[in-house]
Design an enzyme around this catalytic site. Structure first.
Site, PDB file in Angstrom:
ATOM      1  N   TYR A 118       0.728  -1.230  -0.014  1.00 42.17           N
ATOM      2  CA  TYR A 118      -0.102   0.017   0.114  1.00 42.17           C
ATOM      3  C   TYR A 118       0.781   1.247   0.142  1.00 42.17           C
ATOM      4  O   TYR A 118       0.420   2.004  -0.416  1.00 42.17           O
ATOM      5  CB  TYR A 118      -0.867   0.036   1.156  1.00 42.17           C
ATOM      6  CG  TYR A 118      -2.296  -0.580   0.789  1.00 42.17           C
ATOM      7  CD1 TYR A 118      -2.391  -1.883   0.576  1.00 42.17           C
ATOM      8  CD2 TYR A 118      -3.393   0.114   1.178  1.00 42.17           C
ATOM      9  CE1 TYR A 118      -3.486  -2.632   0.467  1.00 42.17           C
ATOM     10  CE2 TYR A 118      -4.696  -0.520   0.968  1.00 42.17           C
ATOM     11  CZ  TYR A 118      -4.707  -2.046   0.719  1.00 42.17           C
ATOM     12  OH  TYR A 118      -5.989  -2.688   0.326  1.00 42.17           O
ATOM     13  N   LYS A 172       3.096 -15.252   1.760  1.00 42.34           N
ATOM     14  CA  LYS A 172       3.500 -16.076   0.647  1.00 42.34           C
ATOM     15  C   LYS A 172       4.866 -16.336   0.469  1.00 42.34           C
ATOM     16  O   LYS A 172       5.387 -15.842  -0.357  1.00 42.34           O
ATOM     17  CB  LYS A 172       2.633 -15.487  -0.569  1.00 42.34           C
ATOM     18  CG  LYS A 172       1.200 -15.633  -0.824  1.00 42.34           C
ATOM     19  CD  LYS A 172       1.117 -17.083  -1.534  1.00 42.34           C
ATOM     20  CE  LYS A 172       1.137 -17.355  -2.791  1.00 42.34           C
ATOM     21  NZ  LYS A 172       1.015 -18.847  -3.085  1.00 42.34           N
ATOM     22  N   ASP A 214      -3.070 -18.148   0.105  1.00 40.87           N
ATOM     23  CA  ASP A 214      -4.046 -18.564  -0.699  1.00 40.87           C
ATOM     24  C   ASP A 214      -4.645 -19.855  -0.119  1.00 40.87           C
ATOM     25  O   ASP A 214      -5.975 -19.901  -0.181  1.00 40.87           O
ATOM     26  CB  ASP A 214      -3.396 -19.073  -2.165  1.00 40.87           C
ATOM     27  CG  ASP A 214      -2.189 -20.099  -1.845  1.00 40.87           C
ATOM     28  OD1 ASP A 214      -1.686 -20.213  -0.829  1.00 40.87           O
ATOM     29  OD2 ASP A 214      -1.953 -20.749  -2.929  1.00 40.87           O
ATOM     30  N   ASP A 270      -6.506  -7.044   3.485  1.00 41.88           N
ATOM     31  CA  ASP A 270      -7.765  -6.490   2.796  1.00 41.88           C
ATOM     32  C   ASP A 270      -8.577  -7.458   2.320  1.00 41.88           C
ATOM     33  O   ASP A 270      -9.784  -7.339   2.204  1.00 41.88           O
ATOM     34  CB  ASP A 270      -7.271  -5.515   1.567  1.00 41.88           C
ATOM     35  CG  ASP A 270      -8.136  -4.747   1.053  1.00 41.88           C
ATOM     36  OD1 ASP A 270      -9.282  -4.376   1.565  1.00 41.88           O
ATOM     37  OD2 ASP A 270      -7.998  -4.796  -0.306  1.00 41.88           O
ATOM     38  N   ASP A 314     -12.510  -9.115   3.432  1.00 44.04           N
ATOM     39  CA  ASP A 314     -13.671  -9.162   2.784  1.00 44.04           C
ATOM     40  C   ASP A 314     -14.490 -10.559   2.415  1.00 44.04           C
ATOM     41  O   ASP A 314     -15.548 -10.813   2.605  1.00 44.04           O
ATOM     42  CB  ASP A 314     -13.542  -8.724   1.251  1.00 44.04           C
ATOM     43  CG  ASP A 314     -13.903  -7.187   1.204  1.00 44.04           C
ATOM     44  OD1 ASP A 314     -13.625  -6.500   2.253  1.00 44.04           O
ATOM     45  OD2 ASP A 314     -14.022  -6.601   0.044  1.00 44.04           O
TER      46      ASP A 314
HETATM   47  C1  IPM Z   1     -10.597  -1.547   3.267  1.00 39.67           C
HETATM   48  C2  IPM Z   1     -10.791  -0.672   1.839  1.00 39.67           C
HETATM   49  C3  IPM Z   1      -9.655   0.284   1.657  1.00 39.67           C
HETATM   50  C4  IPM Z   1      -8.298  -0.620   1.633  1.00 39.67           C
HETATM   51  C5  IPM Z   1      -9.815   1.162   0.290  1.00 39.67           C
HETATM   52  C6  IPM Z   1     -11.099   2.124   0.506  1.00 39.67           C
HETATM   53  C7  IPM Z   1      -8.577   2.365   0.266  1.00 39.67           C
HETATM   54  O1  IPM Z   1     -10.966  -1.655   0.923  1.00 39.67           O
HETATM   55  O2  IPM Z   1     -10.492  -0.675   4.424  1.00 39.67           O
HETATM   56  O3  IPM Z   1     -10.562  -2.547   3.488  1.00 39.67           O
HETATM   57  O4  IPM Z   1      -7.913  -0.916   0.629  1.00 39.67           O
HETATM   58  O5  IPM Z   1      -7.842  -0.808   2.698  1.00 39.67           O
HETATM   59 MG    MG Z   2     -10.969  -3.645   1.612  1.00 38.42          MG
END
Ligand code: IPM
Ligand code: MG
Length: 370
Positions: A142, A193, A226, A250, A254
């Site tokens: 990042y 990884k 993975d 990240d 999700d």
């Molecule tokens: C998260 C989001 C952010 C990230 C974006 C909005 C920059 O996806 O907080 O998970 O990638 O960290």
């Molecule tokens: Mg995210």
């Protein structure tokens, strides 16, 4: 009662409508004498770009530095697709994380009993799920330099991002992981990884060293990221604390969010190192979901991730663990009443909007706490 300074940064899309429910909760707590919060509010993301031409203003950054905690809504949307990369809405969030040095991002994934059927997995795989993804938040790809698109001159371009970790960055996130595991089921799974990436090799070795040196009483396992993603959807209850880098964290968070039924359910806390003098940590609280421009302004957004993020703020910034528990119970109570925003609605439950869900949670909270 000590006064606590909160900076609210609602941002874009559904950020402001979900933050409104937190504001109402803060007002309730102040009025009931449960807390003494002083709130300030500012722009971030596209809203800040529209107001100041930057994804966050210097003034808002100064307020964030001065606050006891920052509550963040969401940023981004198609309206700002064409703004310069440096000022894109997400840049405001990334600057907050980096400048506040909140390197430890706690993303708990908890399945509320009433929602076990809203998960994309079968009920028995997720019922009672309570795992914590600990994402490194201020390093890795990042922020690594160089980060650019080079013109090679022969009508070719080359895009470069840099994945980089130093020993101290891995050590400090590993310590947070082991400390958190001790308050839970005492198990850490570290994901990287190392079979392809040097940063993965170092990550693995440093986590191993910290474990041997300081936390031999905690169970540690290593998994390739993975395979970890696969295990998360195959048998998520095997995990307790998962510690991983910024990018894998990240993605994996999700995935974990969907196990709980909806992205609209997942809160997060981003913490810095404790100040040596005061013991206080810089802290930023944000839901894992984004700005959801498709439903923004329709009153349909799920406010639970935002409200639960405020709950994490009570717990981690203000030592109000009991009130945080009461708030979690209030969320569970609203769900038990059968109330559902559209993202978690299923046959036989009652579809409600952001405001009605927020009000029901406040009512349940007031009944218990005030
Ligand atoms: C998260 C989001 C952010 C990230 C974006 C909005 C920059 O996806 O907080 O998970 O990638 O960290
Ligand atoms: Mg995210």
């Amino acid at each position: 009662m000590a006064t606590q300074k909160l900076l609210l940064l609602p941002g874009d899309g559904i950020g402001p409508e979900t933050m409104r429910e937190v504001k109402a909760l803060i007002a309730l707590m102040n009025e009931a004498g449960l807390a003494s919060f002083e709130i300030e509010e500012d722009f971030v993301g596209g809203a800040a770009y529209d107001a100041h031409g930057a994804a966050i203003s210097e003034d808002a950054m100064a307020k964030a530095e001065a606050a006891d905690a920052v509550l963040f809504g969401a940023v981004g949307g198609p309206k700002w697709d064409a703004v310069p990369y440096e000022q894109r809405p997400e840049a405001g969030l990334l600057r907050l994380r980096k400048d506040l040095a909140v390197f430890a991002n706690l993303r708990p994934a908890i399945v509320y009993p009433a929602l076990a059927d809203a998960s994309s997995l079968k009920r028995d795989l997720v019922e009672g799920l309570d795992i914590l993804i600990l994402r490194e938040l201020t390093g890795g790809v990042y922020f690594g330099e160089p980060k650019e698109i080079r013109d090679l001159g022969n009508s070719q371009k080359r895009a470069v991002d840099t994945q980089v970790y130093d020993t101290f960055e891995i050590e400090r996130i590993a310590r947070v992981a082991f400390d958190l595991a001790k308050t839970r089921r005492n198990k850490v799974t570290s994901m990287e990884k190392r079979n392809v990436m040097k940063s993965g090799v170092l990550w693995h070795d440093v986590v191993d060293d910290v474990h041997k040196r300081e936390y031999a009483d905690v169970e540690l396992e290593h998994m390739l990221a993975d395979a970890g993603g696969m295990q998360l959807v195959r048998a998520p209850k095997q995990f307790d604390v998962i510690v991983t880098d910024n990018l894998f964290g990240d993605m994996l968070s999700d995935v974990a969010a969907m196990l709980t039924g909806s992205l609209g359910m997942l809160p997060s806390a981003s913490l810095g190192a404790p100040d040596p003098a005061s013991g206080k940590r810089r802290a930023l609280y944000e839901p894992v979901h984004g700005s959801a421009p498709d439903i923004a302004g329709t009153g349909a957004a799920n406010p639970i991730a935002m409200i639960a993020s405020f709950g994490m703020c009570l717990r981690y910034s203000f030592g109000m663990g009991e009130l945080a528990d009461t708030l979690d119970a209030a969320i569970a109570a609203a769900l038990d009443q059968g109330l559902r925003t559209p993202d978690i609605w299923s046959e036989g439950t009652r579809k409600v909007g952001t405001e009605e869900m927020g009000a029901a949670i406040r009512e349940a909270f007031r009944a218990e706490a005030a």
